[in-house]
Design an enzyme around this catalytic site. Structure first.
Site, short mmCIF file in Angstrom:
data_model
loop_
_atom_site.label_atom_id
_atom_site.label_comp_id
_atom_site.label_asym_id
_atom_site.label_seq_id
_atom_site.Cartn_x
_atom_site.Cartn_y
_atom_site.Cartn_z
N ARG A 211 0.21 74.62 -32.94
CA ARG A 211 0.04 72.92 -32.44
C ARG A 211 1.63 72.18 -32.96
NH1 ARG A 211 -0.20 68.83 -28.37
NH2 ARG A 211 -0.90 66.78 -29.53
N GLU B 271 -36.45 76.27 -37.69
CA GLU B 271 -36.59 76.87 -38.64
C GLU B 271 -36.39 76.66 -40.58
OE1 GLU B 271 -38.00 79.62 -37.52
OE2 GLU B 271 -36.83 80.15 -35.95
N GLY B 272 -37.03 75.46 -40.21
CA GLY B 272 -37.34 73.91 -41.23
C GLY B 272 -35.48 73.22 -41.42
N GLY C 299 -44.10 69.50 -36.34
CA GLY C 299 -43.29 70.30 -36.85
C GLY C 299 -43.21 71.28 -38.08
N SER C 300 -42.45 70.06 -38.88
CA SER C 300 -42.64 70.66 -40.43
C SER C 300 -44.31 70.17 -41.09
CB SER C 300 -41.85 69.55 -41.10
OG SER C 300 -40.36 69.69 -40.90
N GLY D 230 -45.17 80.93 -30.82
CA GLY D 230 -45.25 79.86 -30.69
C GLY D 230 -45.96 79.19 -31.92
N LEU D 231 -45.24 77.86 -32.50
CA LEU D 231 -46.10 77.42 -34.20
C LEU D 231 -45.67 75.80 -34.08
CD1 LEU D 231 -47.07 77.55 -36.64
CD2 LEU D 231 -44.59 77.70 -37.20
N THR D 232 -44.15 75.59 -33.70
CA THR D 232 -44.18 74.15 -33.60
C THR D 232 -44.59 73.43 -32.56
OG1 THR D 232 -42.05 74.51 -34.21
CG2 THR D 232 -41.95 72.70 -33.40
N ALA E 14 -36.76 85.26 -40.26
CA ALA E 14 -36.13 84.52 -39.21
C ALA E 14 -34.59 83.63 -40.27
CB ALA E 14 -36.42 83.49 -38.14
#
Length: 394
Positions: free
Chosen positions: A278, A373-374, A143-144, A136-138, A252
């Site tokens: 095709r 993740e950024g 967020g950033s 749990g971070l964001t 991550a």
């Protein structure tokens, strides 16, 4: 001299050991057996119905905390872990996220920054897939810029033995609703600290997020902390400040560098096969120059991205991988993988939007991977700061 493998045009396999190729093959077989037959249905329904069963399958294979040492973790190399991420994301980004969040975020946080008691209590069960973790971070509004998080942890009592009380919200949390333990980051009087939070603690809840059009074969949740009371020893003792969560994110992001190439390979393979079957204007569309240009460009980006992932993996195993180099890999490989998937969609035409093929699923998933993740913007500025010496984040 044998012709090159179309899925490995420049012969990257020559740079892998026999053991590394065996590990990759084993993960691919597992994904073919337990993920591939069902993943389109999971994506369409927006459900991952047996998360715990999958976690135990992955634990038995040694994929959870794969690159960590001790406490039931396999202690394998960074390249081994990267190859596993590539195969997992070739199956689906949501499946790779399940493994990444478990091993590179929740388990890594406990392994790197936790107490011996935390490690003994949680890591063996998490490595086996018997306990699921989340990170749990964001937050809904942050967020950033995690330093501006609003989640707070305060002492209730006096002395070092005083309880902690957590209040706040976290958003877009993979595994949240099925987790047994959450690693939660919060502001304290001392700075940002991490907390090991059993999810059955009163005041903790994790409602699922619905109506997603990306990462649909993945459990995504909000974490709600309303007066969550924890003992004094719930705090991760070995770190204070953003160094803690950012170190986990780098782990991550490393897996994403590889995983994105798995999604790209899946879409490229689908487009290549489709182009040969095709028929238009009396011949396969693979015989037209514009289609061959698309396929050649896709193959080049797949080759370059996989080489970059392998190079960074070797650096990680040597202990010389810099965080800015992780940003280079994440920025390049996700961006290029998304372009490969979009180009594959044009080769498949209308069939490219059907879940009979993997392309639209990977396209939608990578829109999330591009951001989490950024973001592209943040990794661009990390690279820019490394090049110029000037931080341009504010």
């Amino acid at each position: 001299m044998a012709a090159p493998d179309p899925l490995d045009l420049i012969g990257i396999d020559d740079q892998l050991s026999a053991e590394e190729r065996d590990i990759r093959a084993a993960v691919r077989r597992l994904c073919d057996d337990v993920v591939a037959p069902h993943v389109a249905e999971w994506f369409e329904s927006g459900e991952l119905p047996d998360v715990r069963g999958l976690a135990k399958e992955f634990g038995a294979m040694g994929l959870l905390g794969m690159h960590l040492e001790g406490y039931g973790c396999p202690g394998m190399s960074a390249v081994d872990y990267g190859l596993a991420c590539l195969e997992l994301e070739a199956a689906d980004s949501g499946i790779r996220s399940l493994v990444s969040v478990q091993g590179s975020l929740a388990m890594f946080a406990i392994h790197r920054w936790g107490s011996e008691e935390h490690k003994q209590q949680w890591l063996p069960a998490m490595a086996a897939g018997e306990a699921i973790g989340c990170f749990g971070l964001t937050e809904p509004d942050h967020g950033s810029d995690p330093d501006s998080m609003r989640t707070r942890a305060r002492r209730d009592g006096s002395g070092d033995g005083a309880d902690w009380v957590l209040d706040g919200r976290k958003m877009w949390i993979t595994n949240g609703s099925v987790a047994d333990v959450a690693v939660v980051w919060a502001q304290t009087e001392e700075g940002v600290r991490g907390f090991v939070v059993p999810t059955d603690t009163p005041g903790f809840s994790a409602p699922r997020i619905h109506h997603k059009m990306s990462l649909r074969a993945s459990v995504t949740s909000e974490l709600v902390l309303d007066g969550v009371r924890l003992p004094a020893d719930a705090v991760l003792p070995e770190v204070t400040g953003l160094k803690g969560p950012l170190s986990c994110l780098n782990e991550a992001r490393y897996g994403i560098i590889w995983g994105a190439m798995g999604a790209a390979r899946s879409c490229f393979a689908a487009a290549l096969d489709y182009s040969k079957d095709r028929q238009q204007f009396g011949k396969p569309i693979a015989g037209f120059q514009l289609t061959q240009q698309k396929l050649a460009d896709m193959s080049l980006e797949l080759s370059k991205g996989t080489l970059l992932a392998l190079h960074l993996g070797r650096r990680k195993d040597a202990g010389t991988l810099h965080p800015a180099q992780v940003s280079v890999g994440k920025l390049n490989n996700v961006r290029e993988a998304l372009d490969v998937c979009r180009t594959a969609r044009t080769i498949l035409g209308a069939n490219g939007i059907s879940l009979e093929y993997p392309v639209i699923r990977h396209m939608n998933n990578l829109e999330s991977v591009l951001t989490y993740e950024g973001t592209v913007e943040m990794h661009t500025l990390v690279v820019g700061q490394t090049l110029t010496g000037h931080a341009a984040f504010r």
